[in-house]
Every structure is written in structure tokens, then in C-alpha cells.
Design an enzyme around this catalytic site. Sequence first.
Site, PDB file in Angstrom:
ATOM      1  N   ASP A 125      -4.402  21.438 -13.156  1.00 50.64           N
ATOM      2  CA  ASP A 125      -3.857  20.083 -13.228  1.00 50.64           C
ATOM      3  C   ASP A 125      -2.388  20.035 -13.648  1.00 50.64           C
ATOM      4  O   ASP A 125      -1.552  19.492 -12.935  1.00 50.64           O
ATOM      5  CB  ASP A 125      -4.716  19.223 -14.156  1.00 50.64           C
ATOM      6  CG  ASP A 125      -4.261  17.773 -14.203  1.00 50.64           C
ATOM      7  OD1 ASP A 125      -3.893  17.236 -13.137  1.00 50.64           O
ATOM      8  OD2 ASP A 125      -4.267  17.175 -15.283  1.00 50.64           O
ATOM      9  N   CYS A 179     -14.259  12.818   7.213  1.00 51.94           N
ATOM     10  CA  CYS A 179     -14.199  11.386   6.916  1.00 51.94           C
ATOM     11  C   CYS A 179     -14.306  10.534   8.179  1.00 51.94           C
ATOM     12  O   CYS A 179     -14.765   9.385   8.114  1.00 51.94           O
ATOM     13  CB  CYS A 179     -12.889  11.051   6.188  1.00 51.94           C
ATOM     14  SG  CYS A 179     -12.806  11.654   4.495  1.00 51.94           S
ATOM     15  N   CYS A 189     -10.078  -0.055  -2.779  1.00 50.25           N
ATOM     16  CA  CYS A 189      -9.124   0.190  -3.866  1.00 50.25           C
ATOM     17  C   CYS A 189      -8.685  -1.137  -4.483  1.00 50.25           C
ATOM     18  O   CYS A 189      -8.163  -2.010  -3.793  1.00 50.25           O
ATOM     19  CB  CYS A 189      -7.911   0.949  -3.335  1.00 50.25           C
ATOM     20  SG  CYS A 189      -6.672   1.302  -4.603  1.00 50.25           S
ATOM     21  N   CYS A 205      -1.875   2.749  -8.813  1.00 46.43           N
ATOM     22  CA  CYS A 205      -3.229   3.262  -9.034  1.00 46.43           C
ATOM     23  C   CYS A 205      -3.710   2.918 -10.445  1.00 46.43           C
ATOM     24  O   CYS A 205      -3.014   3.186 -11.430  1.00 46.43           O
ATOM     25  CB  CYS A 205      -3.239   4.775  -8.830  1.00 46.43           C
ATOM     26  SG  CYS A 205      -4.843   5.546  -9.116  1.00 46.43           S
ATOM     27  N   CYS A 238     -17.578   6.029  -1.819  1.00 43.65           N
ATOM     28  CA  CYS A 238     -17.552   7.029  -0.757  1.00 43.65           C
ATOM     29  C   CYS A 238     -18.967   7.420  -0.323  1.00 43.65           C
ATOM     30  O   CYS A 238     -19.776   7.858  -1.148  1.00 43.65           O
ATOM     31  CB  CYS A 238     -16.793   8.272  -1.238  1.00 43.65           C
ATOM     32  SG  CYS A 238     -16.757   9.603  -0.013  1.00 43.65           S
TER      33      CYS A 238
END
Length: 389
Positions: A125, A179, A189, A205, A238
Site C-alpha cells: 500500500d 466485468c 457510487c 471518493c 458488485c
Amino acid sequence: MQAAAPSLGIDRIGVTTSEPFPELRERLEVHRERGYESGFEEPDLDKRTQPSLLFEEPRSIVAIAVAYPSKLKNPPVSKPGERRGILSRSAWGEDYHRVLDKRLKGLAAWLEERVPELRWLSMVDTGALSDRAVAERAGIGWSGKNCMIMNDEQGSWIYLGEMITNLPLPPDVPIADQCGDCTICIDACPTGALVGPGQLNAQKCISYLTQSKGLLDEETMVKIGNRLYGCDTCQIVCPVNRGIDHRHQAETLPDPEVAKPLLLPLLRMGNRAFKDTFGASSASWRGRKPIQRNALIGLGNFRDEASAGDVAQVLREDPRFELRATAAWALGRIRGEIAEAALTAAAESDADERVRAAAARALAALREPEAGRRGRAAGAREEDPSHRA
């Protein structure tokens, strides 16, 4: 390595070359030009895309994935007077940086037993390389339209890490994108941060916004709902993730009282108590101020009058103007006599102009006719989804 992965606590392992990532470089340049960066990234785009700048004579990169849970078992219930917030699933268990670091060190030890001349450099990360770009090229999963790496077995509920090595390991084949025409994540979103397939404006975000430390605008606060850290909406909706809930990694299992904590105690929590409660979680890295601000936002979105006294105390006494201004906004939504009295006093006498202005706006909202408020606040509070994914 594939056969040894389960014994090392690794759910998926893949290998890619140490060649540069030219396509990623192009995307990052556009990302920067459009102002989509969060500011948490490594600023040097060369380091992000050229492994040879990070490690002398690299030969290959090993990518790993560790699965984490998507559901809370018997989640505590949020109710009047005892409202709760929610941490994103990636912050439910032990800090994933530590979890992945242990796995990568274990993998390095396993490799050193077989190849004593091994040299390696691991990252999770906060390293310069893009974990997702490495994982995609190493065949861990495909890059979804929500910018998450996912596969059919773990979905996108995986932590990612990688190790640059001097070993000439055979590369794995990337997984084809699955996808298709689905845009459910983009459509769901809350802030429109997913500006296109695989394109994220981090500045919009909610995951980024909950980690920021400053004041947030009113529209954003409404959309945050009761999220204290992070946002899982694009993963929850999802279809690939449906029914996936891996619970075999002990460090990733959540304490429900930490994953979905009571909001009111957070307002009074000092640094020591915050560290004792959240210090093992990745949610603690920015300190308590963003979490406390987000707790005030959650209480405002719940509009629970039972919390008015505690929120008013923050407005009167907290030394941080960001929290006082956020408390003012929350009181404007909670309403009632306690809220109105506290806002009136703050609008007249708070030492900070920004707080006085926030209190004045909140007073105006509080005094707005109820019908008008209902129209303005449609969809104001995000339902806590912790038991639904």
C-alpha cells in the site's frame, strides 16, 4: 510457490516480470492532469512505474493476496440513543499492512531456504509501486471498473502486497477482464467518484474524504451517512462479490464493537482510549480527529434528538474548529430546543468565524419548514450495509 501458499497464509500468489509499467504511467499522468490524485500516493511517477529505480537488478515481482471477510456475524444494532457508525471492511481486523508484512516475510524465508542468494524488497500500500497494477499483471485478478482487483474465488475482498526479487521466476498469465458491460459499481457510487470504467477521482471518493482532516461541504456530509472510515459501496453492489465471505484468516476477523462502534462515546474519546480501541486497525492511521468528525456527521444524518446534548457539548467545548463547525451542522439536522440554544450561542460568540458561519447556516436549516427539510434531505442517511453484502 503456488503449492506452498496456503501454508504461508497466502490465498493467491502470482509472478510478473520486473519490466516497467508504461500503460500505468500514461494513466497516472492523465490522472494527475485532471486533479484526481488523493495526495496519499508516491509523487514520483517514475518510481511508481519502474521497479529498477527501487531495487538493484530486479528480475521478477511476486504478488500476493490475502482474503478478508465481507460480513459481520450478529452485528450490533443501531437504535435511538445508541447510534452506530461503520468502518470499511478493509479496516475490520488487524491492520492489513502488518498482516501482509508478516505474509511477505514468511514467503521470503521460504524462498531463502531454497535460494540462499535471494534478495528482496516488499511493499504494501504505502510503497512506491501500484499494488493493483502488479497484482493485475501477475494474474491475481482482473482490474474491475471500480478500480479493485478481483477474481472469481475471493471477489475483491483481498489485501494486496508484492515483493521485488532478484530471482528469474516464470511469469503468470493475467486474467481476462470479466466485468463485461456491467456498470453497477459506477452507477452506485454515492458521489460520482467513479468517473468511468477503472477511473477514480480520489478527491470525490468517500473513502478518501473520510480520511481527510478538514471541513467537508454539506452535500458530502449527507452522502457520507454513518461511515466512519472508508466506503464499500462499489464492492457491495458488485455481482462478482455476491455470497463471498472468507473468514479463514484469523487476523482479519472483526470485533463487531470496533467495526460498528457506538458514535456518542467517540465524541469524548481521548488519544489513549482511541489508540486502545482502534490502534490495531488500519483506520487509526490518521488519528482520532477524522473519526470524531465523521461520528458527528453520522449523528447529524441519524437526526437522533437523544444525541443533541453530546453534540452541543462538542460545539461549546471542543478546541478544534473543524469539530465545532461539524457539530453545528449536525445540530441543524437534529433540531430541538437543545440544538437551537447551542447554535444560537455559537453563532453569536464562537471565537472562530468559520464556526459562527456554520452555526448560522445550521440555525437557518433548523428553522426551515419541515416539508422543505424533507425535500432537501431525501436520501440523506445511507443505510448501514454491514450485514447485507
